[in-house]
Write a protein that holds these residues in place. Sequence first.
Motif, PDB file in Angstrom:
ATOM      1  N   LYS A  61      43.261  35.405  48.218  1.00  0.00           N
ATOM      2  CA  LYS A  61      42.988  34.641  47.201  1.00  0.00           C
ATOM      3  C   LYS A  61      41.503  35.217  47.650  1.00  0.00           C
ATOM      4  O   LYS A  61      40.787  35.174  48.314  1.00  0.00           O
ATOM      5  CB  LYS A  61      42.508  33.433  47.071  1.00  0.00           C
ATOM      6  CG  LYS A  61      44.119  32.421  46.661  1.00  0.00           C
ATOM      7  CD  LYS A  61      43.698  31.125  46.121  1.00  0.00           C
ATOM      8  CE  LYS A  61      42.912  30.914  44.939  1.00  0.00           C
ATOM      9  NZ  LYS A  61      43.650  31.963  43.656  1.00  0.00           N
ATOM     10  N   LEU A  62      40.799  35.974  46.221  1.00  0.00           N
ATOM     11  CA  LEU A  62      39.672  36.502  46.323  1.00  0.00           C
ATOM     12  C   LEU A  62      38.346  35.737  46.455  1.00  0.00           C
ATOM     13  O   LEU A  62      38.679  34.155  45.677  1.00  0.00           O
ATOM     14  CB  LEU A  62      39.385  37.694  45.101  1.00  0.00           C
ATOM     15  CG  LEU A  62      40.259  38.595  45.362  1.00  0.00           C
ATOM     16  CD1 LEU A  62      40.030  39.898  44.155  1.00  0.00           C
ATOM     17  CD2 LEU A  62      40.515  39.621  46.487  1.00  0.00           C
ATOM     18  N   ASP A  63      37.390  35.708  47.138  1.00  0.00           N
ATOM     19  CA  ASP A  63      36.159  35.265  46.648  1.00  0.00           C
ATOM     20  C   ASP A  63      35.588  34.449  45.741  1.00  0.00           C
ATOM     21  O   ASP A  63      34.816  33.948  44.928  1.00  0.00           O
ATOM     22  CB  ASP A  63      34.910  34.966  47.519  1.00  0.00           C
ATOM     23  CG  ASP A  63      35.922  35.049  49.459  1.00  0.00           C
ATOM     24  OD1 ASP A  63      36.397  34.269  49.692  1.00  0.00           O
ATOM     25  OD2 ASP A  63      35.551  35.556  50.138  1.00  0.00           O
ATOM     26  N   ARG A  64      35.834  36.461  44.351  1.00  0.00           N
ATOM     27  CA  ARG A  64      34.803  35.849  43.640  1.00  0.00           C
ATOM     28  C   ARG A  64      36.121  36.872  42.645  1.00  0.00           C
ATOM     29  O   ARG A  64      36.950  38.357  43.820  1.00  0.00           O
ATOM     30  CB  ARG A  64      33.218  37.116  43.713  1.00  0.00           C
ATOM     31  CG  ARG A  64      33.375  36.816  42.357  1.00  0.00           C
ATOM     32  CD  ARG A  64      31.231  37.586  42.335  1.00  0.00           C
ATOM     33  NE  ARG A  64      32.422  39.732  42.047  1.00  0.00           N
ATOM     34  CZ  ARG A  64      31.615  39.679  41.583  1.00  0.00           C
ATOM     35  NH1 ARG A  64      32.827  39.348  40.282  1.00  0.00           N
ATOM     36  NH2 ARG A  64      32.193  41.314  41.397  1.00  0.00           N
ATOM     37  N   ILE A  65      35.682  36.324  41.751  1.00  0.00           N
ATOM     38  CA  ILE A  65      36.985  37.633  40.570  1.00  0.00           C
ATOM     39  C   ILE A  65      36.505  39.278  39.951  1.00  0.00           C
ATOM     40  O   ILE A  65      35.667  38.547  39.132  1.00  0.00           O
ATOM     41  CB  ILE A  65      37.461  36.629  39.605  1.00  0.00           C
ATOM     42  CG1 ILE A  65      38.014  35.371  40.019  1.00  0.00           C
ATOM     43  CG2 ILE A  65      38.295  36.799  38.460  1.00  0.00           C
ATOM     44  CD1 ILE A  65      38.439  34.182  39.149  1.00  0.00           C
ATOM     45  N   PRO A  66      36.819  39.539  40.226  1.00  0.00           N
ATOM     46  CA  PRO A  66      36.406  41.389  39.769  1.00  0.00           C
ATOM     47  C   PRO A  66      36.825  41.066  38.492  1.00  0.00           C
ATOM     48  O   PRO A  66      38.176  41.149  38.198  1.00  0.00           O
ATOM     49  CB  PRO A  66      36.965  42.082  40.760  1.00  0.00           C
ATOM     50  CG  PRO A  66      38.101  41.596  41.489  1.00  0.00           C
ATOM     51  CD  PRO A  66      38.346  40.099  41.294  1.00  0.00           C
ATOM     52  N   THR A  67      35.946  41.924  37.604  1.00  0.00           N
ATOM     53  CA  THR A  67      36.532  42.204  36.121  1.00  0.00           C
ATOM     54  C   THR A  67      35.707  43.344  35.260  1.00  0.00           C
ATOM     55  O   THR A  67      35.278  43.934  36.562  1.00  0.00           O
ATOM     56  CB  THR A  67      35.964  41.200  34.660  1.00  0.00           C
ATOM     57  OG1 THR A  67      34.473  40.995  35.098  1.00  0.00           O
ATOM     58  CG2 THR A  67      36.202  39.355  35.526  1.00  0.00           C
ATOM     59  N   PRO A 127      45.370  47.590  38.460  1.00  0.00           N
ATOM     60  CA  PRO A 127      45.819  46.848  39.809  1.00  0.00           C
ATOM     61  C   PRO A 127      46.695  46.066  40.364  1.00  0.00           C
ATOM     62  O   PRO A 127      47.083  45.881  40.835  1.00  0.00           O
ATOM     63  CB  PRO A 127      43.953  46.599  39.756  1.00  0.00           C
ATOM     64  CG  PRO A 127      44.048  46.080  38.530  1.00  0.00           C
ATOM     65  CD  PRO A 127      44.300  47.032  37.735  1.00  0.00           C
ATOM     66  N   TYR A 128      47.599  45.891  38.770  1.00  0.00           N
ATOM     67  CA  TYR A 128      48.576  44.913  39.402  1.00  0.00           C
ATOM     68  C   TYR A 128      49.880  45.372  38.784  1.00  0.00           C
ATOM     69  O   TYR A 128      50.643  44.643  39.240  1.00  0.00           O
ATOM     70  CB  TYR A 128      48.605  44.061  37.328  1.00  0.00           C
ATOM     71  CG  TYR A 128      46.489  43.180  37.577  1.00  0.00           C
ATOM     72  CD1 TYR A 128      46.141  42.464  38.375  1.00  0.00           C
ATOM     73  CD2 TYR A 128      45.840  43.603  36.459  1.00  0.00           C
ATOM     74  CE1 TYR A 128      45.305  41.782  38.490  1.00  0.00           C
ATOM     75  CE2 TYR A 128      45.048  42.919  36.269  1.00  0.00           C
ATOM     76  CZ  TYR A 128      44.232  42.049  37.184  1.00  0.00           C
ATOM     77  OH  TYR A 128      42.673  41.818  37.476  1.00  0.00           O
ATOM     78  N   GLY A 173      39.773  44.015  34.129  1.00  0.00           N
ATOM     79  CA  GLY A 173      40.347  43.558  32.689  1.00  0.00           C
ATOM     80  C   GLY A 173      39.607  42.053  32.895  1.00  0.00           C
ATOM     81  O   GLY A 173      38.267  42.136  32.978  1.00  0.00           O
ATOM     82  N   ASP A 174      40.172  41.164  33.153  1.00  0.00           N
ATOM     83  CA  ASP A 174      39.596  39.584  33.400  1.00  0.00           C
ATOM     84  C   ASP A 174      39.744  39.458  34.015  1.00  0.00           C
ATOM     85  O   ASP A 174      39.021  38.243  33.671  1.00  0.00           O
ATOM     86  CB  ASP A 174      40.586  38.926  31.639  1.00  0.00           C
ATOM     87  CG  ASP A 174      40.586  39.125  30.270  1.00  0.00           C
ATOM     88  OD1 ASP A 174      39.283  39.237  29.754  1.00  0.00           O
ATOM     89  OD2 ASP A 174      41.692  39.334  29.726  1.00  0.00           O
ATOM     90  N   GLY A 175      39.670  39.510  34.841  1.00  0.00           N
ATOM     91  CA  GLY A 175      40.058  39.402  36.420  1.00  0.00           C
ATOM     92  C   GLY A 175      41.366  39.159  36.873  1.00  0.00           C
ATOM     93  O   GLY A 175      42.207  39.117  37.083  1.00  0.00           O
ATOM     94  N   ALA A 176      40.742  39.725  38.681  1.00  0.00           N
ATOM     95  CA  ALA A 176      42.210  39.288  39.724  1.00  0.00           C
ATOM     96  C   ALA A 176      41.804  38.142  40.634  1.00  0.00           C
ATOM     97  O   ALA A 176      40.248  37.840  40.583  1.00  0.00           O
ATOM     98  CB  ALA A 176      42.061  40.876  40.594  1.00  0.00           C
ATOM     99  N   ALA A 177      42.660  37.512  41.683  1.00  0.00           N
ATOM    100  CA  ALA A 177      42.390  36.383  41.702  1.00  0.00           C
ATOM    101  C   ALA A 177      42.986  36.111  42.885  1.00  0.00           C
ATOM    102  O   ALA A 177      42.612  36.327  44.513  1.00  0.00           O
ATOM    103  CB  ALA A 177      43.485  34.586  41.096  1.00  0.00           C
ATOM    104  N   SER A 178      44.130  37.497  43.734  1.00  0.00           N
ATOM    105  CA  SER A 178      44.303  37.853  45.118  1.00  0.00           C
ATOM    106  C   SER A 178      44.377  39.344  44.887  1.00  0.00           C
ATOM    107  O   SER A 178      44.853  39.731  43.663  1.00  0.00           O
ATOM    108  CB  SER A 178      45.493  36.128  45.167  1.00  0.00           C
ATOM    109  OG  SER A 178      46.417  37.063  44.306  1.00  0.00           O
ATOM    110  N   ILE A 179      45.050  39.484  45.874  1.00  0.00           N
ATOM    111  CA  ILE A 179      45.260  40.529  46.371  1.00  0.00           C
ATOM    112  C   ILE A 179      46.342  40.599  47.791  1.00  0.00           C
ATOM    113  O   ILE A 179      46.639  39.428  48.491  1.00  0.00           O
ATOM    114  CB  ILE A 179      44.453  41.560  47.623  1.00  0.00           C
ATOM    115  CG1 ILE A 179      44.662  43.295  47.794  1.00  0.00           C
ATOM    116  CG2 ILE A 179      43.565  40.691  48.299  1.00  0.00           C
ATOM    117  CD1 ILE A 179      43.928  44.064  48.187  1.00  0.00           C
ATOM    118  N   GLU A 180      47.366  41.488  47.429  1.00  0.00           N
ATOM    119  CA  GLU A 180      48.981  41.367  48.175  1.00  0.00           C
ATOM    120  C   GLU A 180      48.844  42.479  49.446  1.00  0.00           C
ATOM    121  O   GLU A 180      48.503  43.923  48.290  1.00  0.00           O
ATOM    122  CB  GLU A 180      49.804  41.616  47.748  1.00  0.00           C
ATOM    123  CG  GLU A 180      50.031  39.527  46.946  1.00  0.00           C
ATOM    124  CD  GLU A 180      51.418  39.642  46.451  1.00  0.00           C
ATOM    125  OE1 GLU A 180      52.776  40.688  46.135  1.00  0.00           O
ATOM    126  OE2 GLU A 180      52.309  38.094  45.746  1.00  0.00           O
TER     127      GLU A 180
END
Length: 360
Positions: free
Chosen positions: A176-182, A73-74, A120-127
């Motif tokens: 920014k995401l409200d929750r960090i998906p891992t 996703p990155y 993985g360890d988590g995403a903070a935001s989406i573009e």
Amino acid sequence: YGSFQKSDLERLLQKAADIDLTPYSPSSVERFQAAQKAAKEIFDNPQSEKQAWWDTYHKLEDAIAGLSIPVNPYEKIEAESYQQANGGIVIDPSPRRSGLANIGGVQIGSWVKYGGLMFGDGAASIEVNYAGPTGQIAADANIEVRLDSFDGELIGRLYTKATGSDWETYVTASAKLDRIPTGEHDLYLVMAGNNSNGAIFVGNIDYFSFTKATSEDKKGAAIKEVETLIDAIGEVTKENYQQKEEAIVKAEKALKALRDTYGQTIQVTNEQTLLNAREAFNRFSTGEDIIYGDIDGDGNIDSIDALAALRYSVGLEKWEDSQLTAADVYADGQIDSMDALLILRYSVGLEKTLPVTAQS
């Protein structure tokens, strides 16, 4: 199910058996294998009927369609690479777009699915790179970011304002995401907004990606999660205190886990709300007014109470529930030397109020 026969299920089972599962994501393989096992059990059961063949056939068919290659996703994800779409979404070929295409027909209520995103360890935001002309974009148009289903957990929302005078003016917006998906998840982009301005579109989408969460992002998300749990408690009254116990305990455990992870001085803005909720619950459940620090119930908070807390912490005393509540002056759900120290400090005027929190 008309002309459907058991032999149709047999052929699908053979197709499933021939699939090389090596390239597919772990969760999609797990769902496939569960559907495959269930279908085989129905097929092998001589008592099974046509309805069961039909139902299990379509579940296995969906599981085969749901097998997904792991996606990073990155890195840029082309919008047209979706696994599934609903609500009039189409692929628009264009030599000007990344990947030579974008998705169009993106209107309120439609959605697209992308399988096997490895966060993985988590995403903070989406573009998201998108386009939408003035007058064509719905009021409050936005893209809901959901996990594992079109009505699954909502972890973020990106608003798509009009970008210009035509459908060719693409911009990149982020949220920014409200929750960090891992870990691994299927991603659903669900189109939302309202048509109060007469428009129904959210915007044509070219591509999107996520940004990795930093340690500060993760801490901030953990704090927000605890604050959300505390807000969910609501007012604790004599009439509802029993129903509130689960929410209070859940918030207390989350706060303790937060501080165990990030340090005892970590702050949450509404901690006093949690303390008030716990105090109200204890008061209503015991029928007594709790005086924090007054363990022996003599109306005084002194060194005797501090000694009692210390003795309890090393297993030398056993108490009633009301004493446990009064002794937990650090409000962390346990009685230890910290509680004894705070009671002693209060008794000599070094603490002004009890209970004391890590924040205060």
